[in-house]
Design a protein around this motif. Structure first.
Motif, PDB file in Angstrom:
ATOM      1  N   MET A 102       0.821  -1.214   0.000  1.00  5.88           N
ATOM      2  CA  MET A 102       0.000   0.000   0.000  1.00  5.88           C
ATOM      3  C   MET A 102       0.858   1.268   0.000  1.00  5.88           C
ATOM      4  N   ASN A 103       2.057   1.179   0.576  1.00  2.00           N
ATOM      5  CA  ASN A 103       2.885   2.377   0.759  1.00  2.00           C
ATOM      6  C   ASN A 103       3.967   2.571  -0.289  1.00  2.00           C
ATOM      7  N   GLY A 104       4.037   1.722  -1.273  1.00  2.00           N
ATOM      8  CA  GLY A 104       5.055   1.899  -2.308  1.00  2.00           C
ATOM      9  C   GLY A 104       5.371   0.611  -3.036  1.00  2.00           C
ATOM     10  N   GLU A 105       6.419   0.661  -3.856  1.00  2.00           N
ATOM     11  CA  GLU A 105       6.777  -0.481  -4.695  1.00  2.00           C
ATOM     12  C   GLU A 105       7.988  -1.258  -4.203  1.00  2.00           C
ATOM     13  N   GLU A 106       8.587  -0.851  -3.081  1.00  2.00           N
ATOM     14  CA  GLU A 106       9.868  -1.466  -2.706  1.00  2.00           C
ATOM     15  C   GLU A 106       9.769  -2.972  -2.509  1.00  2.00           C
ATOM     16  N   ARG A 178       1.281  -5.010  -8.842  1.00  2.00           N
ATOM     17  CA  ARG A 178       1.548  -3.717  -8.197  1.00  2.00           C
ATOM     18  C   ARG A 178       2.441  -2.859  -9.088  1.00  2.00           C
ATOM     19  N   VAL A 179       3.455  -3.480  -9.678  1.00  2.00           N
ATOM     20  CA  VAL A 179       4.399  -2.760 -10.534  1.00  2.00           C
ATOM     21  C   VAL A 179       3.766  -2.419 -11.886  1.00  2.00           C
ATOM     22  N   ASN A 184      -3.362   2.280 -10.589  1.00  2.00           N
ATOM     23  CA  ASN A 184      -4.626   1.556 -10.793  1.00  2.00           C
ATOM     24  C   ASN A 184      -4.688   0.260  -9.983  1.00  2.00           C
ATOM     25  N   PHE A 185      -3.626  -0.040  -9.266  1.00  2.00           N
ATOM     26  CA  PHE A 185      -3.566  -1.277  -8.479  1.00  2.00           C
ATOM     27  C   PHE A 185      -4.430  -1.151  -7.221  1.00  2.00           C
ATOM     28  N   THR A 186      -5.169  -2.200  -6.931  1.00  2.00           N
ATOM     29  CA  THR A 186      -5.940  -2.275  -5.686  1.00  2.00           C
ATOM     30  C   THR A 186      -5.446  -3.485  -4.909  1.00  2.00           C
TER      31      THR A 186
END
Length: 202
Positions: A102-106, A178-179, A184-186
């Motif tokens: 939820m907080n990023g792509e890491e 997610r990436v 638009n990712f949920t």
């Protein structure tokens, strides 16, 4: 006034974090083969000379990122091998995955990077074998945790190894979505991710 040793170390650490973040993003989005050191330096906002002071080659950098990812897998194994309630351990793990997504792509990038390392991108043979062993250990530790949860009556019955594979396949698939989907990712809720595992309250 000259900088202290501690200040230099802080600057060095901040630079490495910039390099790691930029390289991980580029390796995931462009692929290892299509990324060069100049791309990484530009994305990190540093000179190529400064990048070379930290990493001799992009292979060296990639291997460092994989080693960082392996540390995270080892921490998960240690958490799964504690004497805590299996349900509590899984809830905490899934909550962390949910919050990270939820907080990023890491986290998503790290999971994709591990997959790339297993497919041979920039990974030395000994590191490839290490990643395979760590993944197998994580899967075994998770399956054992699920078995314990089944014995305590908190988890649904079924083949614990298959259930562990399903859990990680779901998380890996979500990492890639997610990436790919970006804004638009949920992210499915933790209760959706664990619905196949936890018994419903009677």
């Amino acid at each position: 006034m000259p900088r202290t040793k501690e200040q230099y170390e802080e600057m060095r650490k901040a630079t490495r974090e910039k390099i790691h973040s930029a390289a991980m993003r580029l390796f995931v989005h462009q692929g290892f083969g299509s990324t060069n050191v100049q791309n990484i330096a530009d994305a990190a906002g540093i000179s190529i000379g400064l990048l070379y002071r930290h990493y001799r080659t992009k292979e060296h950098l990639f291997r460092d990122l994989v080693a960082y990812s392996v540390e995270g897998l080892n921490r998960n194994i240690a958490a799964f091998e504690t004497d805590q309630s299996p349900k509590k351990v899984i809830v905490q793990f899934v909550d962390e995955v949910y919050n990270d997504f939820m907080n990023g792509e890491e986290l998503a990038n790290l999971l994709i990077l591990i997959k790339q390392s297993l497919l041979g991108s920039g990974t030395a043979a000994n590191q490839h074998d290490e990643v395979l062993k760590i993944n197998a250990r994580l899967l075994d530790a998770t399956a054992e945790l699920i078995r314990k949860g089944q014995q305590t009556g908190e988890f649904r019955s079924g083949d614990a190894h298959e259930m562990a594979i399903y859990l990680y396949a779901s998380i890996q698939g979500l990492a890639e979505m997610r990436v790919l989907l970006k804004s638009n990712f949920t992210m499915p809720s933790p209760s959706v991710l664990t619905a196949f595992l936890f018994k419903e309250k009677e």
